[in-house]
Design an enzyme around this catalytic site. Sequence first.
Site, PDB file in Angstrom:
ATOM      1  N   ILE A   1       2.322   5.937  37.191  1.00  0.00           N
ATOM      2  CA  ILE A   1       1.471   7.004  37.729  1.00  0.00           C
ATOM      3  C   ILE A   1       1.882   8.331  37.086  1.00  0.00           C
ATOM      4  CG2 ILE A   1       0.632   8.118  39.826  1.00  0.00           C
ATOM      5  CD1 ILE A   1       1.377   5.628  41.385  1.00  0.00           C
ATOM      6  N   PRO A   2       1.524   8.524  35.811  1.00  0.00           N
ATOM      7  CA  PRO A   2       1.891   9.788  35.159  1.00  0.00           C
ATOM      8  C   PRO A   2       1.174  10.977  35.794  1.00  0.00           C
ATOM      9  CG  PRO A   2       0.476   8.461  33.725  1.00  0.00           C
ATOM     10  CD  PRO A   2       0.786   7.626  34.925  1.00  0.00           C
ATOM     11  N   HIS A   3       1.923  12.042  36.010  1.00  0.00           N
ATOM     12  CA  HIS A   3       1.361  13.265  36.583  1.00  0.00           C
ATOM     13  C   HIS A   3       2.235  14.441  36.174  1.00  0.00           C
ATOM     14  CE1 HIS A   3       4.242  11.595  39.448  1.00  0.00           C
ATOM     15  NE2 HIS A   3       4.440  12.817  39.881  1.00  0.00           N
ATOM     16  N   GLY A   4       1.726  15.634  36.388  1.00  0.00           N
ATOM     17  CA  GLY A   4       2.427  16.835  35.961  1.00  0.00           C
ATOM     18  C   GLY A   4       3.551  17.232  36.906  1.00  0.00           C
TER      19      GLY A   4
END
Length: 145
Positions: free
Chosen positions: A62-65
Amino acid sequence: MAKEVLAKENIKLNVSLKNQEEAIRYAGQILVNNGYVEPSYIDKMFEREELTSTFMGNFVAIPHGTEDAKSLVNESGLSVVTVPEGVEYGDGNTVKILIGIAGKGDEHLDILSNIAIVLSDEDNIQSILDAASEEEIIRIFEEVN
């Protein structure tokens, strides 16, 4: 009118990716292309990965900033990318489902909670991988609400 968090154009099925960097960039670029985030949000996704891996287990990342990337988020949104043959992600992990997240304000917490509910059922993970259409993916995520 606010955008849908998970719109049909945010979903890409049966994608082939070479490595983790390409995977994060791909998931982030969907959010950029559809107006959810500014282009520099992708850099913040890589920064987040340096702090802690966004690999969640069960073939999911779950890539996120980072926290300070919130100013780069125009609308809350998700990108969903299926990679049936898998992509190496970090320390020998294999990812088959990428879910890029951009949350406006504190909305990312609700979004993460819904994703966690969906992905806690291994049958749902298989259903996402087996999905033949974007509508099927949307249906799986809507069933938790």
